[in-house]
Design a protein around this motif. Structure first.
Motif, short mmCIF file in Angstrom:
data_model
loop_
_atom_site.label_atom_id
_atom_site.label_comp_id
_atom_site.label_asym_id
_atom_site.label_seq_id
_atom_site.Cartn_x
_atom_site.Cartn_y
_atom_site.Cartn_z
N LEU A 97 53.41 47.13 72.07
CA LEU A 97 53.23 45.96 71.45
C LEU A 97 51.78 45.46 71.55
O LEU A 97 51.93 44.52 70.18
CB LEU A 97 52.15 45.62 73.00
CG LEU A 97 53.40 45.02 74.57
CD1 LEU A 97 52.89 45.21 76.21
CD2 LEU A 97 53.88 43.89 73.93
N LEU A 102 55.85 36.14 72.89
CA LEU A 102 56.90 37.48 74.13
C LEU A 102 57.97 36.25 74.84
O LEU A 102 59.26 37.58 74.68
CB LEU A 102 56.36 38.02 75.31
CG LEU A 102 55.07 39.57 74.12
CD1 LEU A 102 54.33 39.77 75.15
CD2 LEU A 102 55.70 40.46 74.22
N ILE A 112 58.15 45.39 79.61
CA ILE A 112 57.02 45.66 79.25
C ILE A 112 57.19 47.30 80.35
O ILE A 112 57.01 46.66 81.27
CB ILE A 112 56.15 44.78 79.18
CG1 ILE A 112 56.78 43.73 78.16
CG2 ILE A 112 54.76 45.83 78.47
CD1 ILE A 112 55.92 42.48 77.95
#
Ligand SMILES: [Zn+2]
Length: 454
Positions: A429, A16, A103
């Motif tokens: 994700l 990430l 996110i």
């Protein structure tokens, strides 16, 4: 695969962090913003992952090429992707900075997250995981990442033609687009082609008073007549020769389309409509979306369109038409057929300007590498994949199927509501992490198919 999957699992945070740096790097190809810097960053990421990389300049934005050749006798997969992105506008409709990934709700929001940076990145990290765990790959991998996909890939075919030896491979895989709306992973084996034209009819030098409609042709009425020659009342396209080269469908393609789940009410609400064309039902939906060529009016304009009334005889009328083609229709031939058709119907004065020309492409449903992709998805996504013999969209697959002569298989990792090209683009994700697993499993199953693990 267990050790490799464990390695991937242990590196989620590192992935990430690196992906976010890549996402922050703007690469807006249409206005030449940051594309070269992004190519360099991608190349650095690939080098660090164990892939030797070269940046090739083109007429506009560079190609980032990478390879890991283990042994000439092993099968070679080519991974295609694009690191350029669409402009983020309208900015006010984003819930967060389009180039600062965040996110929320299990998704990464950022321009380019799903289209196509996170998706191509999975294939780089898959190779890295293999190299870290096993010290080598059981296949050869080549990467072709272009920076011009969002402006129609003008340099892709010339690049491939010029580097045929470099790109020699057995199969092309890539991850773009999205999986099924029900959340199941999918495999796309084909794309439609495109022939996009603008037709203009002109009459007077300027707009005229509408009383002149008694003695001067109205190009808008002529345009209505012109358009009515392109389709019959049943919706069949009546451009002479339009269907001549359509390849007959085989049983496997028809069966595969029949297995695609579709729910009529979900589809209607997804598109905000109360009915489908010609009273078609949900079981026709994917069949027609995949196999039917189109002649669509994308824009139609003439005369006065402002508020209130204005009595005017317009000097010209124009239409923009996109024709989505299926194998083996050729866009150049369709354009000629259209020109001939217009001449024969009394419209030889029509001005025709053509824009996009893309050749359609389809990889056979029973190609052994389709099984490879299915196996990889079963292991990577832990769900049964849906095989699409084609999709309604357009992509440059024919560059690989036609010019490199290899099967081309698309394995999307983004969700159906990824909002690519729109504000608040996101990458799920789950799709991202399952994508890295799938890309790693793809390597394994390709090697297995070649007899590596017998
Ligand atoms: Zn795109």
């Amino acid at each position: 695969m267990k050790k490799i999957f464990d390695y991937i699992e242990a590196h989620h945070d590192a992935y990430l962090e690196e992906l976010f740096t890549f996402l922050r790097c703007k690469s807006i190809s249409t206005r030449d913003e940051g594309v070269e810097e992004c190519a360099q960053m991608l190349s650095d990421i690939m080098e660090k992952s164990g892939i030797s990389t070269t940046i090739y300049p083109t007429s506009r934005h560079p190609v980032v090429y990478g390879e890991r050749i283990e042994n000439e006798d092993l099968p070679t997969m080519l991974i295609y992707g694009h690191y350029d992105v669409q402009p983020p506008e309208p900015l006010e409709e984003w819930n967060s900075d389009p180039f600062e990934p965040v996110i929320r709700d299990g998704r990464i929001f950022c321009r380019g997250a799903s289209d196509n940076k996170a998706q191509l990145y999975t294939h780089v990290k898959a190779a890295e995981a293999w190299l870290q765990v096993e010290g080598k790959l059981p296949v050869n991998v080549k990467y072709l990442f272009e920076g011009e996909e969002e402006i129609g890939s003008p340099d892709l075919l010339p690049f491939v033609e010029e580097h045929k030896d470099l790109l020699k491979c057995d199969v092309c895989f890539y991850s773009d687009s999205h999986y099924h709306e029900n959340g199941r992973p999918q495999i796309n084996l084909g794309v439609k082609g495109l022939c996009y034209v603008e037709i203009t009819l002109r009459e007077a030098e300027t707009d005229l008073h509408s009383m002149m409609a008694t003695c001067i042709q109205n190009p808008a009425w002529r345009m209505v007549q012109l358009l009515s020659t392109l389709k019959d009342p049943k919706g069949n396209i009546t451009i002479d020769g339009f269907y001549d080269d359509v390849r007959p469908l085989n049983k496997l393609e028809i069966e595969a389309a029949g297995r695609i789940p579709s729910d009529e009410e979900t589809l209607k609400s997804q598109y905000g409509v109360k009915r489908f064309l010609k009273g078609r039902r949900s079981d026709d939906f994917y069949y027609n979306l995949i196999f039917e060529p189109t002649c669509n009016i994308a824009g139609l304009y003439a005369g006065f369109t402002g508020d209130g009334s204005k009595t005017v005889l317009p000097k010209k009328a124009s239409v923009k038409i996109d024709m989505r083609l299926v194998p083996d229709q050729k866009p150049e031939k369709i354009l000629e057929a259209l020109k001939d058709h217009l001449c024969r119907h009394g419209f030889s004065d029509a001005e025709i300007r053509h824009y996009g020309m893309v050749t359609p492409s389809r990889t056979p449903v029973d190609h052994p590498y389709v099984k490879v992709a299915e196996e990889a998805l079963r292991e990577g996504f832990l769900q049964e994949p849906i095989v699409f013999p084609g999709i309604g969209g357009v992509a440059p697959d024919y560059v690989f199927t036609g010019h490199l002569g290899v099967p081309t298989i698309v394995i999307p990792y983004a969700a159906a509501d990824q909002k690519n090209h729109a504000p608040n683009e996101s990458m799920v994700l789950d799709g991202f992490f399952h994508g890295i697993r799938t890309s790693a499993a793809l390597v394994y199953h390709l090697a297995k198919e070649a007899g590596e693990y017998e």
